[in-house]
Design an enzyme around this catalytic site. Structure first.
Site, short mmCIF file in Angstrom:
data_model
loop_
_atom_site.label_atom_id
_atom_site.label_comp_id
_atom_site.label_asym_id
_atom_site.label_seq_id
_atom_site.Cartn_x
_atom_site.Cartn_y
_atom_site.Cartn_z
N ARG A 19 -14.00 12.78 7.37
CA ARG A 19 -12.57 13.08 8.32
C ARG A 19 -11.95 14.04 7.06
O ARG A 19 -11.63 15.19 7.48
CB ARG A 19 -11.53 12.49 8.12
CG ARG A 19 -11.04 11.45 9.44
CD ARG A 19 -10.68 10.32 9.51
NE ARG A 19 -9.66 10.35 8.65
CZ ARG A 19 -8.08 9.79 8.29
NH1 ARG A 19 -8.95 8.93 7.43
NH2 ARG A 19 -7.28 10.12 8.22
N HIS B 57 0.60 -1.64 -0.53
CA HIS B 57 -0.20 -0.29 0.04
C HIS B 57 1.23 1.27 0.53
O HIS B 57 1.54 1.56 0.68
CB HIS B 57 -0.50 0.06 1.87
CG HIS B 57 -1.80 1.30 1.36
ND1 HIS B 57 -3.02 1.06 0.72
CD2 HIS B 57 -1.54 2.46 2.52
CE1 HIS B 57 -3.28 2.60 0.68
NE2 HIS B 57 -2.34 2.89 1.71
N LYS C 225 -9.36 -1.11 6.34
CA LYS C 225 -8.73 -1.67 4.71
C LYS C 225 -8.07 -3.36 4.71
O LYS C 225 -8.84 -4.01 3.42
CB LYS C 225 -8.55 -0.91 4.09
CG LYS C 225 -9.81 -0.06 4.30
CD LYS C 225 -10.30 1.37 2.91
CE LYS C 225 -8.91 2.40 3.53
NZ LYS C 225 -9.04 3.77 3.20
N SER D 143 -6.99 3.61 9.26
CA SER D 143 -7.32 3.85 8.03
C SER D 143 -7.17 2.41 6.57
O SER D 143 -8.08 2.09 6.52
CB SER D 143 -8.02 5.20 7.71
OG SER D 143 -8.70 5.92 6.37
N ASP E 202 -14.91 2.57 8.06
CA ASP E 202 -13.41 3.58 7.65
C ASP E 202 -14.51 4.67 6.24
O ASP E 202 -13.82 5.73 6.33
CB ASP E 202 -12.38 2.77 6.82
CG ASP E 202 -11.83 3.87 5.64
OD1 ASP E 202 -10.86 4.85 6.97
OD2 ASP E 202 -11.53 3.88 4.99
N1 URA Z 1 -5.49 7.01 3.14
C1 URA Z 1 -6.06 6.34 3.65
O1 URA Z 1 -7.36 4.80 3.32
N2 URA Z 1 -6.53 6.20 4.74
C2 URA Z 1 -5.83 7.50 5.34
O2 URA Z 1 -6.65 7.90 6.38
C3 URA Z 1 -5.38 8.43 4.84
C4 URA Z 1 -4.80 8.11 3.52
#
Ligand code: URA
Length: 439
Positions: free
Chosen positions: A168, A82, A187, A183, A161
């Site tokens: 947010r 990621h 995921k 976050s 999320d």
């Molecule tokens: N990417 C995400 O998935 N979440 C965040 O809070 C910031 C970047």
């Protein structure tokens, strides 16, 4: 847990219990905690910070708000990567099939572009027919048979999320290290992976502008991911200049395919290899970084990695003739040159400035429901530490009308800093967590 008391605790800087954090998140989904209460807590968390314990509790509550994929029929080690988001970041598209070609399963659930950062899904959708919305069964089948599948977030994975990120985004609480950690990990852990390599971007084109903050994000991601029982490594990498030579969806897909063809820009290739080495090592394919790199270099040269990508595109319903011949990818009618006004060395290229231009051309979106234009974008003819002569192209703006391109020329030119002396090249990887040696 009484919501108003819970919010007051964080407002006053007190540490909160895992059970209360869990109840608060559950309440959000059940409707007993309102979105304005959630938002008040998010701002308190932003200002007062969360410790590692609280971040883990939040991650786990968000993860358990939805389904966790097991991928039981996939017997190979399952490793994902990621990136926290950058400009010109097309690495996933070449990295996933490269690593998958070496016996590692790469189940990758990616995002769309929002704001200045691009999204892997938008780039893949430049390939006609490529389906990013597949059900969990089909995703598992492709990961098992091809080695990798790249799809979009489903409603079932970490639904908390989705709601929290939406709040947010509009309440100035995105740039919190613990909130970003929860976050991302909620995921990624929902993918049912064994290990994760994180590319934490730092610099002008990243969420994290300073090395200490990027290092803290990397450390927290690794600590919380490890608590979740996963093998996790984070690299802090430079995002002060765009990655590679393309910004824009089809242009970036083309560059990623060039990498898989054993061509393409040196920095895109190097970042792909560096992250790939970490993924092979986490998977336990080899214990030697040199051996891992040798395998990846061979897979690029032999066409194995390219073949894996072509098979994945086919399995997703994509038009593989666009992969075989990237001239068939969407293009614009016009290409407007941006010419150097001075001779000298390119010492900086501002990624934010170029990302903003690409966004305004239609390559990105400001709201999640906006449509993007796959063909538009910017290509860079000159990169940092390259010499240019006056009148030589610094890059091209890919647009549908000459006028639209002409309007952007000065802004693209202003992204380049040209000096008389050759700049020092900055390293690609600034920090590794854990430090090399402690794998
Ligand atoms: N990417 C995400 O998935 N979440 C965040 O809070 C910031 C970047």
């Amino acid at each position: 847990m009484i919501p108003a008391q819970f919010i007051a605790q964080k407002r006053d800087g007190l540490a909160q219990s895992a059970s209360d954090i869990q109840a608060f998140i559950k309440g959000l989904l059940a409707g007993t905690v309102t979105e304005y209460q959630m938002t008040a807590w998010l701002m308190a968390a932003y200002l007062q910070d969360l410790n590692e314990e609280e971040t883990w509790a939040l991650t786990s509550a968000m993860l358990n708000s939805g389904k966790i994929l097991g991928l039981p029929s996939v017997k190979r080690p399952k490793i994902d990567k990621h990136s926290t988001g950058g400009v010109g970041d097309k690495i996933s598209i070449c990295l996933a099939p490269l690593v998958a070609s070496q016996g590692v399963a790469v189940p990758m659930i990616s995002g769309r572009g929002l704001g200045h950062t691009g999204g892997t899904l938008d780039k893949l959708e430049a390939i006609e027919g490529y389906q990013t919305r597949l059900d969990a069964k089909r995703f598992e089948t492709i990961v098992r048979t091809v080695g990798t599948s790249m799809i979009g977030q489903t409603d079932e994975l970490a639904p908390a999320d989705r709601t929290i990120y939406g709040l947010r985004d509009v309440t100035a609480t995105v740039e919190s290290i613990p909130l970003i950690t929860a976050s991302i990990l909620s995921k990624k852990l929902a993918e049912g992976i064994d290990g994760l390599v994180l590319d934490v971007k730092v610099g002008r084109g990243a969420f994290m502008h300073t090395l200490p903050r990027a290092r803290r994000l990397a450390e927290l991601l690794v600590d919380v991911g490890t608590r979740a029982g996963k093998r996790v490594v984070a690299l802090v990498t430079d995002m002060n200049t765009p990655i590679g030579r393309t910004i824009g969806n089809a242009l970036e897909t083309r560059e990623a395919i060039e990498i898989l063809r054993n061509l393409g820009p040196a920095d895109t290739r190097e970042l792909t290899l560096v992250l790939g080495v970490e993924m092979l090592m986490l998977a336990g394919v080899t214990r030697s970084a040199k051996d891992a790199r040798d395998r990846l270099v061979k897979a690029l040269a032999s066409g194995e990695a390219f073949e894996c990508f072509a098979r994945m595109v086919k399995a997703h319903g994509g038009n593989t003739s666009m992969v075989e011949d990237t001239d068939k990818l969407p293009t614009t009618k016009q290409r407007v040159a941006v010419l150097a006004k001075f001779s000298g060395w390119v010492s900086a290229i501002d990624p934010m400035q170029l990302a903003q231009v690409a966004l305004e051309l239609g390559a990105g979106r400001l709201r999640a429901d906006q449509k993007i234009d796959p063909a538009v974008g910017i290509t860079l003819s000159a990169k940092v530490a390259e010499h240019v002569e006056v009148g030589q192209p610094l890059g091209y703006i890919h647009v549908h009308s000459k006028k639209a391109g002409a309007d952007m020329v000065d802004r693209v030119h202003a992204a380049f800093t040209i000096r008389k002396t050759r700049p020092k090249e900055s390293p690609l990887v600034l920090v590794r967590v854990p430090k090399t040696g402690k794998r």
